[in-house]
Write a protein that holds these residues in place. Structure first.
Motif, short mmCIF file in Angstrom:
data_model
loop_
_atom_site.label_atom_id
_atom_site.label_comp_id
_atom_site.label_asym_id
_atom_site.label_seq_id
_atom_site.Cartn_x
_atom_site.Cartn_y
_atom_site.Cartn_z
N THR A 169 0.81 -1.23 0.00
CA THR A 169 0.00 0.00 0.00
C THR A 169 0.84 1.27 0.00
N TYR A 170 2.15 1.13 -0.17
CA TYR A 170 3.03 2.31 -0.19
C TYR A 170 4.03 2.22 -1.33
N ILE A 171 4.46 3.38 -1.81
CA ILE A 171 5.50 3.45 -2.84
C ILE A 171 6.50 4.52 -2.43
N GLY A 172 7.50 4.71 -3.26
CA GLY A 172 8.52 5.74 -3.00
C GLY A 172 9.80 5.15 -2.45
N GLU A 173 10.87 5.88 -2.58
CA GLU A 173 12.16 5.40 -2.10
C GLU A 173 12.13 5.13 -0.61
N ALA A 174 11.39 5.98 0.14
CA ALA A 174 11.30 5.79 1.58
C ALA A 174 10.01 5.05 1.98
N CYS A 175 9.30 4.53 0.98
CA CYS A 175 8.04 3.81 1.22
C CYS A 175 7.05 4.65 2.03
N ASN A 176 7.00 5.94 1.72
CA ASN A 176 6.17 6.86 2.51
C ASN A 176 5.04 7.50 1.70
N ILE A 177 4.81 7.03 0.47
CA ILE A 177 3.74 7.58 -0.36
C ILE A 177 2.61 6.56 -0.42
N ALA A 178 1.46 6.93 0.14
CA ALA A 178 0.32 6.01 0.20
C ALA A 178 -0.30 5.83 -1.19
N VAL A 179 -0.97 4.69 -1.37
CA VAL A 179 -1.60 4.35 -2.64
C VAL A 179 -3.10 4.23 -2.44
N CYS A 180 -3.86 4.90 -3.31
CA CYS A 180 -5.31 4.78 -3.32
C CYS A 180 -5.73 4.29 -4.70
N SER A 181 -6.64 3.36 -4.73
CA SER A 181 -7.10 2.85 -6.02
C SER A 181 -7.91 3.90 -6.78
N ARG A 182 -8.52 4.83 -6.03
CA ARG A 182 -9.32 5.88 -6.67
C ARG A 182 -9.34 7.11 -5.77
N CYS A 183 -8.88 8.23 -6.30
CA CYS A 183 -8.88 9.49 -5.56
C CYS A 183 -8.98 10.61 -6.60
N GLU A 184 -10.20 11.03 -6.93
CA GLU A 184 -10.42 11.86 -8.11
C GLU A 184 -10.09 13.33 -7.89
N ASN A 185 -10.56 13.91 -6.79
CA ASN A 185 -10.35 15.34 -6.54
C ASN A 185 -9.81 15.53 -5.13
N GLY A 186 -8.71 14.87 -4.87
CA GLY A 186 -8.13 14.95 -3.54
C GLY A 186 -6.73 14.40 -3.52
N GLU A 187 -6.23 14.14 -2.30
CA GLU A 187 -4.87 13.65 -2.11
C GLU A 187 -4.92 12.39 -1.27
N CYS A 188 -4.20 11.39 -1.71
CA CYS A 188 -4.14 10.12 -0.98
C CYS A 188 -3.21 10.30 0.22
N ILE A 189 -3.77 10.32 1.43
CA ILE A 189 -2.97 10.57 2.63
C ILE A 189 -2.66 9.29 3.39
N GLU A 190 -3.49 8.27 3.22
CA GLU A 190 -3.28 6.95 3.80
C GLU A 190 -3.76 5.92 2.79
N PRO A 191 -3.34 4.68 2.91
CA PRO A 191 -3.82 3.67 1.97
C PRO A 191 -5.34 3.64 1.89
N GLU A 192 -5.83 3.85 0.67
CA GLU A 192 -7.26 3.86 0.39
C GLU A 192 -8.03 4.92 1.19
N LYS A 193 -7.34 5.99 1.59
CA LYS A 193 -8.00 7.10 2.27
C LYS A 193 -7.68 8.39 1.53
N CYS A 194 -8.70 9.00 0.95
CA CYS A 194 -8.54 10.18 0.11
C CYS A 194 -9.00 11.42 0.86
N GLU A 195 -8.13 12.42 0.97
CA GLU A 195 -8.48 13.70 1.58
C GLU A 195 -8.92 14.65 0.47
N CYS A 196 -10.17 15.07 0.51
CA CYS A 196 -10.74 15.82 -0.61
C CYS A 196 -10.22 17.26 -0.65
#
Length: 324
Positions: free
Chosen positions: A20-47
């Motif tokens: 559920t994370y990517i990046g060199e430091a494994c600190n970028i969360a992944v969301c399967s769908r986040c249309e008008n927001g920012e993925c702040i935690e796995p599968e959690k989109c902040e609008c």
């Protein structure tokens, strides 16, 4: 897509990250769908402001004024390039009713206006009021208009890193201090007829506002949520040019010309009075800056309360788990 997810999953395995994370430091969360927001935690989109829903796919039916209660951003970077955002006219009511943005933008405009007045008319003031000769007038004018703003920009860059950035509490306090010092110095520009004391006050004035304007500009952009930053920046520049730069080239001369009959053509009195009236306008900017400060500190107070409440809730949950 599932195919994309599997691809990312295999990439995680090679990088050593959890799925559920990517990046060199494994600190970028992944969301399967986040249309008008920012993925702040796995599968959690902040609008972004103006959107709602689990995937931020639904626009708010009734736009409301942004209260600025999210953490103020320290960087503008790619936030200015967000795609699929509403038009400027649709976002304008949301931007305009953001009180911190409006008060700080208008205060910044007054500061910009005052700086331009000094840079346009300091030479005439030196000639007509301070009665300086042509050679010394030109030399002092160049030193005044170049060194004050440049040194102010350099110094504020150093200080800004030490006070925690323009969006910190100390940043707001420093903005207010600079505005107060600039207003006091603007008063003494015309109070004294000592050429060097008057020009020293001019230099302090330019130094303070050259330091304050970048700080205020950063806070103006940071006061808006990500999806309003781009159009907010455009509106701020519109304020600066229409209400700051444009009138500064004419107002001082118009006031001086209107006083010509009152002083029967006495140039020293009319130009001194015109500069006094023009510099008094800085106190309007000071009031606006303090109004912005009130909203800024109120936002910080609400954020601190929310953080304290969240910390207490975590402690309660932890104590309950310990008891179990």
């Amino acid at each position: 897509t599932m195919r994309g997810y599997k691809y990312i999953f295999r990439k995680f395995e090679t990088n050593g990250c959890e799925p559920t994370y990517i990046g060199e430091a494994c600190n970028i969360a992944v969301c399967s769908r986040c249309e008008n927001g920012e993925c702040i935690e796995p599968e959690k989109c902040e609008c972004f402001y103006g959107y709602k829903g689990d995937h931020c796919e639904e626009p708010e039916t009734t736009p409301f004024c942004y209260k600025g209660k999210e953490k103020l951003s320290e960087q503008v970077n790619n936030d200015l390039l967000i795609e699929n955002k509403p038009s400027f006219l649709k976002q304008l009511p949301q931007i305009v009713c953001t009180k911190l943005f409006i008060f700080m933008s208008l205060s910044n405009t007054v500061a910009f206006f005052g700086m331009r007045v000094i840079q346009y008319y300091a030479d005439k003031y030196m000639e007509k009021v301070l009665l300086l000769g042509e050679k010394i007038k030109q030399s002092l004018y160049v030193i005044l208009c170049i060194t004050g703003p440049i040194i102010g920009n350099i110094v504020i860059g150093i200080i800004c890193t030490k006070i925690g950035g323009y969006a910190s509490k100390n940043g707001m306090k420093f903005i207010l201090i600079l505005n107060v010092v600039a207003c006091i110095s603007s008063t003494f520009i015309t109070v004294t007829l000592n050429p060097f004391l008057s020009l020293y006050c001019c230099w302090i004035y330019l130094f303070c506002f050259a330091s304050a304007v970048p700080l205020q500009g950063g806070l103006i952009i940071a006061s808006l949520p990500k999806n309003l930053k781009s159009n907010g920046f455009a509106l701020n520049m519109f304020f600066l040019n229409l209400l700051g730069s444009f009138p500064s080239a004419y107002v001082y001369s118009l006031i001086a010309d209107s006083l010509d009959k009152h002083y029967n053509g006495e140039e020293k009195k009319k130009y001194r009075t015109a500069m006094t009236i023009t510099m008094l306008y800085n106190y309007v900017g000071l009031i606006l800056a303090f109004m912005a400060g009130i909203f800024r500190f109120r936002i910080e107070g609400e954020l601190d309360k929310e953080k304290e409440k969240e910390a207490n809730d975590k402690k309660e949950v932890a104590s309950e788990l310990m008891n179990v």
